[in-house]
Design an enzyme around this catalytic site. Sequence first.
Site, PDB file in Angstrom:
ATOM      1  N   LYS A  19     -35.739  -5.474 -57.989  1.00 11.36           N
ATOM      2  CA  LYS A  19     -36.045  -5.630 -59.414  1.00 11.36           C
ATOM      3  C   LYS A  19     -36.248  -7.096 -59.802  1.00 11.36           C
ATOM      4  O   LYS A  19     -35.898  -8.017 -59.067  1.00 11.36           O
ATOM      5  CB  LYS A  19     -34.980  -4.936 -60.274  1.00 11.36           C
ATOM      6  N   ARG A  35     -29.482   3.151 -55.321  1.00 10.74           N
ATOM      7  CA  ARG A  35     -30.866   3.651 -55.247  1.00 10.74           C
ATOM      8  C   ARG A  35     -31.732   2.515 -54.708  1.00 10.74           C
ATOM      9  O   ARG A  35     -31.861   1.477 -55.373  1.00 10.74           O
ATOM     10  CB  ARG A  35     -31.311   4.085 -56.653  1.00 10.74           C
TER      11      ARG A  35
HETATM   12  N1  HH2 Z   1     -34.931   2.552 -61.485  1.00 11.59           N
HETATM   13  C1  HH2 Z   1     -36.227   2.934 -61.382  1.00 11.59           C
HETATM   14  C2  HH2 Z   1     -36.575   4.284 -61.426  1.00 11.59           C
HETATM   15  N2  HH2 Z   1     -35.631   5.233 -61.538  1.00 11.59           N
HETATM   16  N3  HH2 Z   1     -33.360   5.845 -61.723  1.00 11.59           N
HETATM   17  C3  HH2 Z   1     -32.074   5.486 -61.841  1.00 11.59           C
HETATM   18  N4  HH2 Z   1     -31.127   6.429 -61.963  1.00 11.59           N
HETATM   19  N5  HH2 Z   1     -31.674   4.180 -61.837  1.00 11.59           N
HETATM   20  C4  HH2 Z   1     -32.581   3.161 -61.714  1.00 11.59           C
HETATM   21  O1  HH2 Z   1     -32.168   1.970 -61.733  1.00 11.59           O
HETATM   22  C5  HH2 Z   1     -33.965   3.504 -61.591  1.00 11.59           C
HETATM   23  C6  HH2 Z   1     -34.317   4.877 -61.621  1.00 11.59           C
HETATM   24  C7  HH2 Z   1     -37.293   1.898 -61.235  1.00 11.59           C
HETATM   25  O2  HH2 Z   1     -37.599   1.701 -59.880  1.00 11.59           O
HETATM   26  P1  HH2 Z   1     -38.866   2.345 -59.134  1.00 11.59           P
HETATM   27  O3  HH2 Z   1     -38.743   3.824 -59.040  1.00 11.59           O
HETATM   28  O4  HH2 Z   1     -39.059   1.678 -57.838  1.00 11.59           O
HETATM   29  O5  HH2 Z   1     -40.094   1.944 -60.023  1.00 11.59           O
HETATM   30  P2  HH2 Z   1     -41.009   2.757 -61.031  1.00 11.59           P
HETATM   31  O6  HH2 Z   1     -40.151   3.241 -62.139  1.00 11.59           O
HETATM   32  O7  HH2 Z   1     -42.030   1.730 -61.463  1.00 11.59           O
HETATM   33  O8  HH2 Z   1     -41.624   3.911 -60.282  1.00 11.59           O
END
Ligand code: HH2
Length: 329
Positions: A266, A300
């Site tokens: 992040k 995660r």
């Molecule tokens: N962060 C993201 C997405 N889902 N779910 C939980 N529970 N906690 C988190 O910190 C979290 C999450 C963001 O990361 P990523 O899936 O890599 O990115 P994007 O939302 O752009 O797909």
Amino acid sequence: MARLPTEEVPPLSLAHGRAEARGALDGGHGPGAPAAPRSGAVPHDLRTGGLVLPTSTRCLVMGVVNVTPDSFSDGGAYADPDTAVAHALAIAAEGADVIDVGGESTRPGASYVDLAVELARVLPVVERVAARTDVPVSIDTRKAEVARAALAAGARLVNDVSAGRDDPELLAVAAGAGVPVVLMHMRGTPATMQDDPRYGDVVGEVEAFLAERCAAAEAAGVARDALVVDPGIGFGKRDEHNYALLAALPRLGRLGHPVLVGTSRKGFIGRALGLPMDERVEGTAATVVWSVERGARIVRVHDVRAMARVVRMTEALMAGAAAAGGDAG
Ligand code: HH2
């Protein structure tokens, strides 16, 4: 660190076979005792579809599979279903305890994805992954209809970054299926959340929010021991808010549920190190060590092989310190 009485520490149990199995800490050479989080709070296990996810005894690794064209760190890499399925099976082999499949980016500024689009992205992937591995699939969605269809296709957890606020029906869907639900704190929506977020007391506000959403989930019929709480690192937060929440993980653990932490790759890591997205693995590792040591029970992550090792080594250090009676210095 205070030692927990042994009778309060359940034995290490594997929810399923793992390629990089926690295997009693390399054939018995490790300290052998489960790690006690610094907060002293022992969260409950999670149960789903005949599996026990042992969040009372260790930190699980949730591996990310974004079936999206625009996710912040891997957008487009796994947008094609075949590639997404192959990636999911690869991270299962690397030691993921849970595979988190999502079809909507929640990066700052991301716009809403239509139901039909999200369903078309995630369903073929969930179905094929669930059929080919015992590692449970979680569906990362804000929509009840996506959760319902993914659970029917074999998903066994629901991960909702809106904590059941965007679509209140989602909590009832999870309750009906009897599956665990991740309730995450977010200020605003992904489209607006980074527009000048301000808090008087970020830890107190996030803690109160999570307590209120847990109560809402229970009111919707979700079992108490199916709840997971998440401070939502990067979701409507400045760097100082992220740091304050990471420092407060033991306090959030006292809500009585496993705490999930999502720091992987992040922006605050990039800003601390002055590094782009593809060079944040060491920074992520530091946040994973920090989180595990402060009681996180699910991390995660995108880099599953590396972070599964980081988690296991951190837990070996914690167990060794506990066996030695605390701080040696
Ligand atoms: N962060 C993201 C997405 N889902 N779910 C939980 N529970 N906690 C988190 O910190 C979290 C999450 C963001 O990361 P990523 O899936 O890599 O990115 P994007 O939302 O752009 O797909």
